[in-house]
Design a protein around this motif. Structure first.
Motif, short mmCIF file in Angstrom:
data_model
loop_
_atom_site.label_atom_id
_atom_site.label_comp_id
_atom_site.label_asym_id
_atom_site.label_seq_id
_atom_site.Cartn_x
_atom_site.Cartn_y
_atom_site.Cartn_z
N LYS A 118 0.82 -1.21 0.00
CA LYS A 118 0.00 0.00 0.00
C LYS A 118 0.86 1.26 0.00
O LYS A 118 0.46 2.29 -0.54
CB LYS A 118 -0.93 -0.01 1.21
CG LYS A 118 -1.92 -1.17 1.18
CD LYS A 118 -2.75 -1.23 2.44
CE LYS A 118 -3.69 -2.45 2.40
NZ LYS A 118 -4.49 -2.57 3.64
N LYS A 119 2.04 1.14 0.59
CA LYS A 119 2.95 2.27 0.57
C LYS A 119 3.61 2.43 -0.79
O LYS A 119 3.82 3.54 -1.27
CB LYS A 119 4.00 2.09 1.67
CG LYS A 119 5.00 3.21 1.73
CD LYS A 119 6.02 2.95 2.86
CE LYS A 119 7.07 4.08 2.89
NZ LYS A 119 8.09 3.85 3.96
N GLU A 120 3.95 1.28 -1.37
CA GLU A 120 4.66 1.29 -2.66
C GLU A 120 3.78 1.80 -3.78
O GLU A 120 4.22 2.58 -4.63
CB GLU A 120 5.14 -0.12 -2.96
CG GLU A 120 5.94 -0.27 -4.23
CD GLU A 120 6.35 -1.71 -4.46
OE1 GLU A 120 7.27 -1.94 -5.26
OE2 GLU A 120 5.74 -2.62 -3.84
N LEU A 121 2.55 1.37 -3.84
CA LEU A 121 1.61 1.79 -4.90
C LEU A 121 0.26 2.03 -4.23
O LEU A 121 -0.62 1.16 -4.24
CB LEU A 121 1.51 0.71 -5.98
CG LEU A 121 0.91 1.17 -7.31
CD1 LEU A 121 1.82 2.20 -7.97
CD2 LEU A 121 0.73 -0.01 -8.25
N PRO A 122 0.10 3.20 -3.62
CA PRO A 122 -1.15 3.46 -2.88
C PRO A 122 -2.35 3.51 -3.82
O PRO A 122 -2.20 3.70 -5.03
CB PRO A 122 -0.90 4.83 -2.24
CG PRO A 122 0.14 5.46 -3.09
CD PRO A 122 1.00 4.35 -3.61
N PRO A 123 -3.52 3.35 -3.29
CA PRO A 123 -4.74 3.43 -4.13
C PRO A 123 -4.82 4.79 -4.81
O PRO A 123 -4.36 5.79 -4.27
CB PRO A 123 -5.88 3.24 -3.13
CG PRO A 123 -5.25 2.55 -1.97
CD PRO A 123 -3.83 3.03 -1.89
N PRO A 124 -5.36 4.83 -6.01
CA PRO A 124 -5.43 6.10 -6.74
C PRO A 124 -6.32 7.10 -6.00
O PRO A 124 -7.32 6.76 -5.38
CB PRO A 124 -6.03 5.71 -8.09
CG PRO A 124 -6.76 4.44 -7.84
CD PRO A 124 -5.98 3.73 -6.78
#
Length: 753
Positions: A360-366
């Motif tokens: 979630k930190k690497e590619l958080p929700p848009p």
């Protein structure tokens, strides 16, 4: 080595690469999963057709689905096992759609069919090479899965002068091509030589790689030493790996809108596809596995693996320590062009180059999308030089015509516009949805056009048929009118039927001398017949005397009539108001003479005629019996009818002169040589018996006789139908007449009752 100039492409972005984490380990493998799920459509074009059945055992490398058409590809079993099902299953797609899949329960033994490697692959004919590529199911491994055999067989009017092998791999996180170029550079170079041969050795053969892959570039240049293949590096920028963008970077040419690279003399192929083609030719290996990057901070282990096609994504993630609680989402492909997977049960397919499981930190929700502020950054980032802002507005309003007019289908869906958008608008999603809607609209329009053409053709055909019918009707009407007109003209010219008959009679009438001679011969013949009839009969019976008297009477009448005609001719007077030579008048005179006979004389004359006919008929029966004629039954039926007529005439004669009928002299028919005589005796006896009967008894007797005759006639008819006798119509007529006579007799009897 000659240096190749590189060009700059418009737009583009520089997102974080994140490629190092998956390159810490060498290329790895995982165990064979317990079950493989193989979609029939892992490529652009028509799905393959299954050629296996549920429960069938298969070996690795065996064809389980055959290509259906030119734009299609074979599907092979990646390992040995048994077909568990052929069902609808969820497949990798942005919409989460399902499609037909073949499910194999693996046995873990990895038994394979016997492969047919080509050591002399370089000397093989082009047609053989293309057929092997097609048979091995090779499709593009770096893009949309275009069947490789089609791409490597350009049209005759397309001259290819440049072959580009794409090793760019510009999207973040993905390193599948990088590890391939590092560890199997020789396979890539050998495959490039095969492609150059298929394309008639283009003037330029280039392997293009971004400069962020120094180890891959070094390995490729080492493998390409001594060949005409050039390995070119160029600055890293996303999306330089796009086909049209790479062509522009290495050649300076731009592919026209709506066209393919072959129209400008260029063919572009991915390094993974090139290596797969080499292995298919040299070792006979079908495409059943591929290199896939497994990366993301929610995994304990990040690396590149060579995985069997059909392996469930869930199984791959489990082998790398996937922690679902850490993952923000699961992506197939990279963060720019990939799509989120709604279900990890989907399988790895031919175009799966990456499985991204970011934290979630690497590619958080848009972030939530906001209104467009018209900053224009999307237009600056677009590598295809489109107008993303206008395309977004037209997509929102579903203005399909404006979308096509603004070249929506030139969009490569790289996601650069969405990446730079400060309003966080998912532009690419709008474009993808609009493309799907346009494609469906085109399909619907094509169906509608086909239906309209079919309807118009049908209407035209019906109108043509009606016109032909009308023309034929008018032609028949005209022909009938002409025939009537011609007939009327002929009638006007020809004499009437009466006039023709009179002329015919006059033409056939003999002259007076011939007529006189003829009448004299007739008188002499009648007088001779009278003499013969007047000769006395020894020991004559009453019946014989009656017959003789009847014959004498008839002979006298003939003599009188002949003399009268001769006298009329001698006096030149018309006989009975007509000319003596008129045959019609002669027939009238004969009828009048017959009318002067008494009823008794008529019956006796008729009886004598019936006796003569019976004698002749029985003679014919004897001859038919001797010859074995098939007309025997019909002749016998005729004899029976004559006998019935004789009996009926005897009965009528007995009613007129009952006292003159003598008692019959009994004879034994078995010892008599004269069958006709026996029949006559039988008829006399019957007539004598009927003389004393009342009219009602006579009808009852006649009814019984008719019933017996009808029964015999029906039996003969049945036999004739069985034998297919040619006289069957005569038998049917006889039965019909007897039935009518029987019905009439019953009606007469009913009047007495």
């Amino acid at each position: 080595m000659e240096m190749i100039k590189v060009w700059e492409i418009p737009g583009g972005v520089h997102p974080p690469e994140n490629k190092t984490q998956s390159l810490q380990e060498p290329l790895g493998q995982i165990d064979i999963p317990p079950q493989l799920i193989l979609p029939l459509s892992q490529h652009i074009g028509a799905p393959a057709k299954p050629v296996v059945e549920i429960g069938q055992a298969v070996l690795g490398g065996q064809v389980i689905a055959e290509a259906d058409g030119v734009f299609s590809a074979n599907v092979h079993a990646p390992t040995s096992g048994r077909i568990a099902a052929i069902v609808e299953h969820r497949v990798p797609h942005p919409s989460g759609m399902s499609d037909t899949c073949i499910i194999i329960d693996t046995d873990g033994e990895d038994r394979w069919v016997e492969l047919s490697p080509w050591e002399d692959y370089a000397s093989r004919d082009k047609s053989d090479i293309l057929a092997r590529i097609r048979a091995c199911g090779i499709a593009g491994l770096g893009g949309a899965g275009f069947p490789a055999a089609v791409k490597l067989n350009p049209r005759a009017n397309q001259t290819i002068d440049t072959l580009i092998i794409n090793g760019t791999e510009c999207e973040p996180y993905i390193t599948a091509d990088d590890i391939l170029m590092r560890e199997r550079a020789d396979d890539i170079v050998a495959g490039t030589g095969i492609l150059a041969k298929l394309l008639n050795h283009p003037a330029r053969v280039v392997i293009g790689v971004e400069d962020n892959k120094p180890e891959a570039i070094e390995q490729l240049r080492r493998a390409a030493e001594g060949t005409e293949i050039q390995v070119v590096s160029f600055p890293t920028k996303y999306p330089s790996g796009g086909e049209k963008q790479l062509i522009q970077i290495l050649t300076g040419r731009e592919v026209p809108s709506g066209q393919i690279p072959a129209t400008i003399g260029v063919v572009c192929q991915n390094v993974g596809t090139t290596a797969a083609i080499y292995r298919a030719l040299r070792h006979g290996e079908p495409l059943v596995k591929r290199i896939t990057t497994v990366v993301g901070e929610s995994l304990e282990r990040q690396r590149n693996i060579e995985v069997l096609l059909g392996t469930p994504v869930r199984y791959v993630l489990e082998q790398h320590g996937f922690d679902e609680t850490k993952a923000s989402r699961l992506v197939m492909g990279g963060p720019m062009m990939g799509f989120a997977l709604p279900d990890p049960s989907v399988p790895v397919i031919k175009t799966t180059n990456c499985l991204l499981a970011p934290s979630k930190k690497e590619l958080p929700p848009p972030e939530p999308a906001m209104a467009c502020i018209r900053c224009g950054m999307c237009a600056e980032a677009c590598p295809a030089e489109l107008l993303p802002q206008q395309l977004f507005w037209y997509a929102q309003s579903e203005d399909l015509e404006k979308l096509e007019a603004h070249n929506l289908f030139d969009c490569i869906e790289c996601g650069a516009c969405s990446y730079v958008c400060p309003s966080h608008i998912p532009l690419v999603q709008y474009y993808r949805a609009a493309k799907g809607e346009i494609r469906q609209h085109r399909i619907d329009k094509e169906k509608s056009d086909r239906s309209r053409r079919r309807f118009e053709f049908r209407q035209e055909r019906i109108a043509k048929e009606e016109a032909e019918k009308e023309a034929k009707r008018l032609a028949r009407k005209q022909a009938a009118e002409e025939a009537k007109k011609k007939l009327a003209e002929q009638k006007a010219k020809q004499p009437s039927i009466v006039e023709q008959a009179k002329a015919s009679v006059q033409a056939q009438a003999p002259d007076s001398q011939q007529q006189r001679a003829k009448l004299e011969r007739l008188v002499a013949s009648a007088e001779e017949s009278l003499k013969q009839a007047q000769k006395p009969i020894d020991n004559a019976t009453d019946e014989q005397l009656e017959k003789q008297a009847s014959r004498i009477k008839q002979a006298e009448l003939k003599v009188t009539e002949a003399k009268k005609k001769l006298a009329a001719l001698s006096d030149d007077k018309p006989a009975s108001g007509e000319a003596a030579h008129d045959p019609v008048s002669a027939a009238i005179e004969r009828a009048k003479a017959k009318m002067t006979m008494s009823p008794e004389e008529k019956l006796r004359s008729s009886l004598e005629s019936l006796y003569q006919r019976l004698e002749k008929a029985e003679q014919k029966v004897k001859e038919a019996e001797q010859e074995g004629s098939d007309k025997l039954d019909a002749l016998k039926q005729g004899v029976d009818k004559l006998k019935d007529k004789i009996a009926s005439t005897q009965s009528e004669l007995a009613e007129i002169t009952p006292s003159t009928v003598a008692e019959p002299t009994p004879k034994d028919p078995a010892t008599s040589d004269d069958a006709a005589g026996a029949a006559i005796e039988k008829a006399k006896a019957k007539a004598a018996a009927m003389a004393s009967m009342s009219a009602e008894d006579k009808l009852r007797n006649q009814l019984d006789s008719l019933g017996a005759r009808l029964e015999k006639a029906r039996a003969r008819l049945a036999q004739a139908e069985q034998d297919e006798d040619e006289n069957i119509d005569a038998f049917r007529t006889g039965v019909s007449k007897l039935e009518e006579k029987l019905s009439a007799t019953r009606e007469q009897l009913a009047e007495y009752e």
